[in-house]
Design a protein around this motif. Structure first.
Motif, PDB file in Angstrom:
ATOM      1  N   GLU A  69      67.265  13.825  23.283  1.00 53.10           N
ATOM      2  CA  GLU A  69      68.565  13.634  23.930  1.00 53.10           C
ATOM      3  C   GLU A  69      69.711  14.072  23.029  1.00 53.10           C
ATOM      4  OE1 GLU A  69      68.752   9.920  26.638  1.00 53.10           O
ATOM      5  OE2 GLU A  69      68.261   9.204  24.642  1.00 53.10           O
ATOM      6  N   ASP A  91      63.241   5.240  27.512  1.00 53.01           N
ATOM      7  CA  ASP A  91      64.551   5.763  27.116  1.00 53.01           C
ATOM      8  C   ASP A  91      64.929   5.266  25.722  1.00 53.01           C
ATOM      9  OD1 ASP A  91      66.930   7.118  27.448  1.00 53.01           O
ATOM     10  OD2 ASP A  91      67.611   5.938  29.169  1.00 53.01           O
ATOM     11  N   ASP A  92      65.827   5.965  25.072  1.00 55.55           N
ATOM     12  CA  ASP A  92      66.405   5.534  23.784  1.00 55.55           C
ATOM     13  C   ASP A  92      65.336   5.205  22.753  1.00 55.55           C
ATOM     14  OD1 ASP A  92      68.784   5.712  25.208  1.00 55.55           O
ATOM     15  OD2 ASP A  92      68.917   3.572  25.582  1.00 55.55           O
TER      16      ASP A  92
END
Ligand code: C2E
Ligand code: CA
Ligand code: CA
Ligand code: CA
Length: 275
Positions: A232, A175-176
């Motif tokens: 995202e 993630d991220d």
């Protein structure tokens, strides 16, 4: 003067006591929220950039507080991590998301956020296995979203846990991506199934921008390694077009849907079909 110094000190002390009190109150409140069912999961669609097929959903926690209204995860997840409450909360999230997804057989994949604190708990892998068995969800339909911070300490041990999870058949997303210190190095140590390109890069995306150059480089690398990418925070059609051009496989963002309650997401599945 000494007098004033003491006064300032007392002021700081009161300020700190107040903060501690607020923290204690929030902690008690959160404990109660978990026990009394005030936590909810919302689901945000993940789509393919070619054809906008629904390919999955990310489960995102919400706290419906009876007095304060909806509280965002950023306002209670850090405290939950400090106090260890993230462990029972994380169990609840995993159980709820797996059960829900088992009831949505058309949905290819459900993504669940895992806190580093949760990940480091002894028995985490066994818990994931039990949750899958109990819910009847096929392991291949579960994706765990972790941040690279889990690999900062005890790296070898953490890599071993990732491998055990992989052996269960679940997939692992970083993630991220791009916000940490050494994302690249970790990609060499563990072949993540997916990287999620952080919203901060997508936000400033336009032709010829620095963010576009970074995203192009990230995608070049992920393709070379055979890792899928999800961008995202896609809010604009222009961002989507650029991501598609660069070969990003998946996107997620307000352009396709905000995180929404389960009933609403069920209607999205019914309307779109999946692929
Ligand atoms: P995250 O995992 O990076 O989740 C993505 C965040 O971006 C979500 O915020 C989502 O609502 C938001 N988002 C999605 N699309 C867009 C967009 O187009 N524009 C903008 N401006 N925002 C978008 P949310 O739901 O407030 O969650 C914040 C963070 O809280 C998450 O970041 C995650 O780190 C944490 N979190 C949420 N649910 C859980 C959970 O069940 N467990 C754990 N451990 N952490 C969670
Ligand atoms: Ca996430
Ligand atoms: Ca993220
Ligand atoms: Ca984040």
């Amino acid at each position: 003067s000494k007098e004033e110094g003491r006064g300032i000190f007392r002021f700081f002390q009161e300020e700190m006591n107040l903060r501690l009190l607020k923290r204690k109150a929030l902690e008690a409140d959160l404990r109660r929220a978990l026990a009394e069912g005030e936590l909810r999961l919302h689901y945000q669609p993940q789509v393919s950039t070619d054809g906008l097929r629904l390919v999955g959903a990310e489960a995102l926690i919400r706290w419906q507080h009876p007095v304060r209204g909806d509280i965002r995860p950023d306002q209670f997840i850090p405290l939950a991590e400090e106090t260890g409450l993230i462990v029972p909360i994380g169990d609840w999230v995993m159980r709820t998301a797996c059960r829900q997804a088992a009831g949505w057989p058309e949905l290819r994949r459900i993504a669940v956020n895992v806190s580093p604190v949760q990940f480091r708990q002894p028995g985490f892998v066994a818990k994931v296995r039990e949750t899958l068995a109990e819910s009847g969800l096929a392991a291949s339909r579960l994706e765990l979203e972790i941040t690279e911070s889990i690999l900062l300490n005890d790296t070898e041990e953490m890599l071993a846990i990732l491998a055990e999870l992989r052996a269960l058949g679940v997939s692992i997303a970083m993630d991220d991506f791009g916000t940490g210190y050494s994302s690249l190095g970790y990609l060499r140590k563990f072949r993540f199934d997916k990287i999620k390109i952080d919203r901060s890069f997508v936000r400033n995306l336009s032709g010829g921008s620095d963010s576009a150059a970074i995203i192009r480089a990230v995608l070049g690398m992920s393709h070379a390694l055979g890792i899928r990418s999800n961008a995202e925070g896609v809010e604009e059609a222009e961002q989507m077009a650029l991501l598609g051009q660069e070969g990003c496989e998946e996107a997620q963002g307000f352009l396709f849907g905000r995180p929404m309650p389960a009933e609403e997401f069920a209607a999205v599945i019914a309307a779109h079909g999946t692929g």
